[in-house]
Design an enzyme around this catalytic site. Structure first.
Site, short mmCIF file in Angstrom:
data_model
loop_
_atom_site.label_atom_id
_atom_site.label_comp_id
_atom_site.label_asym_id
_atom_site.label_seq_id
_atom_site.Cartn_x
_atom_site.Cartn_y
_atom_site.Cartn_z
N LYS A 16 90.50 -26.89 -40.00
CA LYS A 16 89.70 -26.25 -38.93
C LYS A 16 89.61 -27.14 -37.69
CE LYS A 16 85.96 -26.01 -41.42
NZ LYS A 16 86.41 -26.65 -42.68
N ARG A 89 78.48 -21.12 -41.87
CA ARG A 89 78.89 -21.56 -43.20
C ARG A 89 78.09 -20.87 -44.29
NH1 ARG A 89 81.17 -26.76 -41.59
NH2 ARG A 89 82.25 -27.78 -43.31
N ARG A 128 92.46 -39.07 -45.03
CA ARG A 128 91.59 -39.29 -43.87
C ARG A 128 90.58 -40.41 -44.18
NH1 ARG A 128 88.23 -34.38 -41.37
NH2 ARG A 128 87.04 -34.56 -43.30
N ARG A 134 85.12 -41.73 -43.28
CA ARG A 134 83.94 -40.86 -43.23
C ARG A 134 83.18 -40.91 -44.55
NH1 ARG A 134 84.98 -34.85 -40.84
NH2 ARG A 134 83.85 -34.25 -42.72
N ARG A 145 81.90 -30.62 -51.97
CA ARG A 145 82.03 -29.78 -50.76
C ARG A 145 82.86 -28.54 -51.05
NH1 ARG A 145 84.37 -34.38 -47.26
NH2 ARG A 145 84.91 -32.78 -45.74
P1 B4P Z 1 90.07 -30.55 -41.16
O1 B4P Z 1 90.03 -29.46 -42.14
O2 B4P Z 1 90.49 -30.22 -39.77
O3 B4P Z 1 88.64 -31.24 -41.31
P2 B4P Z 1 87.22 -30.82 -40.75
O4 B4P Z 1 87.30 -29.84 -39.65
O5 B4P Z 1 86.62 -32.10 -40.42
O6 B4P Z 1 86.51 -30.03 -41.92
P3 B4P Z 1 85.32 -30.36 -42.86
O7 B4P Z 1 84.98 -29.05 -43.47
O8 B4P Z 1 85.74 -31.44 -43.79
O9 B4P Z 1 84.12 -31.01 -42.03
P4 B4P Z 1 83.00 -30.54 -41.01
O10 B4P Z 1 83.02 -31.58 -39.97
O11 B4P Z 1 83.11 -29.13 -40.56
O12 B4P Z 1 91.08 -31.74 -41.53
C1 B4P Z 1 90.94 -32.57 -42.64
C2 B4P Z 1 92.09 -33.60 -42.71
O13 B4P Z 1 93.31 -32.95 -42.97
C3 B4P Z 1 92.30 -34.40 -41.42
O14 B4P Z 1 92.51 -35.75 -41.75
C4 B4P Z 1 93.57 -33.81 -40.81
O15 B4P Z 1 94.34 -34.76 -40.08
C5 B4P Z 1 94.33 -33.34 -42.04
N1 B4P Z 1 95.15 -32.16 -41.78
C6 B4P Z 1 94.77 -31.04 -41.14
N2 B4P Z 1 95.79 -30.15 -41.09
C7 B4P Z 1 96.85 -30.74 -41.75
C8 B4P Z 1 98.18 -30.32 -42.07
N3 B4P Z 1 98.67 -29.12 -41.70
N4 B4P Z 1 98.96 -31.18 -42.79
C9 B4P Z 1 98.50 -32.39 -43.17
N5 B4P Z 1 97.24 -32.84 -42.89
C10 B4P Z 1 96.44 -32.03 -42.19
O16 B4P Z 1 81.64 -30.64 -41.88
C11 B4P Z 1 81.17 -31.84 -42.46
C12 B4P Z 1 79.77 -31.64 -43.07
O17 B4P Z 1 78.80 -31.30 -42.01
C13 B4P Z 1 79.59 -30.52 -44.09
O18 B4P Z 1 79.97 -30.91 -45.40
C14 B4P Z 1 78.06 -30.23 -43.96
O19 B4P Z 1 77.30 -31.17 -44.66
C15 B4P Z 1 77.79 -30.40 -42.49
N6 B4P Z 1 77.88 -29.12 -41.75
C16 B4P Z 1 78.79 -28.83 -40.76
N7 B4P Z 1 78.59 -27.58 -40.30
C17 B4P Z 1 77.57 -27.05 -41.02
C18 B4P Z 1 76.92 -25.77 -41.06
N8 B4P Z 1 77.32 -24.78 -40.23
N9 B4P Z 1 75.90 -25.57 -41.93
C19 B4P Z 1 75.49 -26.56 -42.73
N10 B4P Z 1 76.06 -27.79 -42.79
C20 B4P Z 1 77.08 -28.03 -41.94
#
Ligand code: B4P
Length: 188
Positions: A16, A89, A128, A134, A145
């Protein structure tokens, strides 16, 4: 006309944040990531950050009230469109988003869901962890998660499908390959 009010949905590690960063460049609209905003609040040790830290470190969701309030602040400024990454979410957040947009005389164009294989995304997140360190990217928390995603976020797929807004795209393969599919799906 291409979509400009977009919700990005997907399991942790589905891509995402990665795809949102690319879309912001291509479409010229703001990226609203509740995860990034919460991490900034944790780093700044604000009252929101202090409440969120333990939950995030444990792989749990932060309370709906907190997240809805931070999303509302940013949505009010995004007149030309937005990419919402990681929000909503939960069903309560999805319903709140509909209400917020209605107040702004706006509505969603689409919910873009990135699908991904569980073991592949666990690998991505562990990689990552080596680079960014992180706090929530260790294997135990990643699996928690994933469980929370299945229980609380996956029901949003049906929510948006029923409203005719769901577009599913495979998040597997290279970042460029996924972006090509995403742009094709958005007709951008
Ligand atoms: P991404 O999937 O892009 O990671 P993210 O956006 O950070 O998602 P995530 O769900 O983990 O975290 P968020 O910050 O939303 O990429 C992950 C990795 O994969 C990266 O290293 C990237 O380089 C790699 N990658 C991506 N695409 C690739 C490909 N095609 N090939 C190879 N590698 C690839 O949320 C974090 C926390 O915040 C949650 O657990 C929760 O506690 C809280 N939170 C956030 N929003 C919330 C909400 N709305 N409600 C309640 N809690 C919330």
């Amino acid at each position: 006309m291409s979509a400009s009010r977009i919700v990005l949905l997907g399991a942790p590690g589905a891509g995402k944040g990665t795809q949102a960063a690319q879309l912001v460049e291509q479409l010229g609209i703001p990226h609203i990531s509740t995860g990034d905003m919460l991490r900034a609040a944790v780093a700044a040790e604000t009252s929101v950050g202090l409440k969120a830290k333990a939950l995030m470190d444990a792989g749990q969701l932060v309370g709906d009230d907190i997240v809805i309030a931070i999303a509302e602040d940013r949505l009010g400024e995004a007149k030309k469109g937005f990419i919402l990454d990681g929000f909503p979410r939960t069903l309560a957040q999805a319903e709140a988003l509909d209400g917020l947009l209605e107040k702004l005389d706006s509505s969603l164009d689409c919910c873009l869901a990135l699908t991904a294989d569980t073991e592949a995304v666990v690998e991505r997140l562990l990689k990552r962890a080596e680079i960014e360190g992180r706090a929530d990217d260790n294997e135990e928390t990643i699996r928690e998660r994933m469980k929370v995603y299945g229980e609380q976020t996956a029901p949003l797929l049906a929510y948006y499908r029923e409203r005719g807004l769901l577009v599913e795209v495979s998040g597997m393969g290279t970042i460029e390959a996924v972006l090509g599919r995403v742009l094709g799906a958005l007709d951008a």
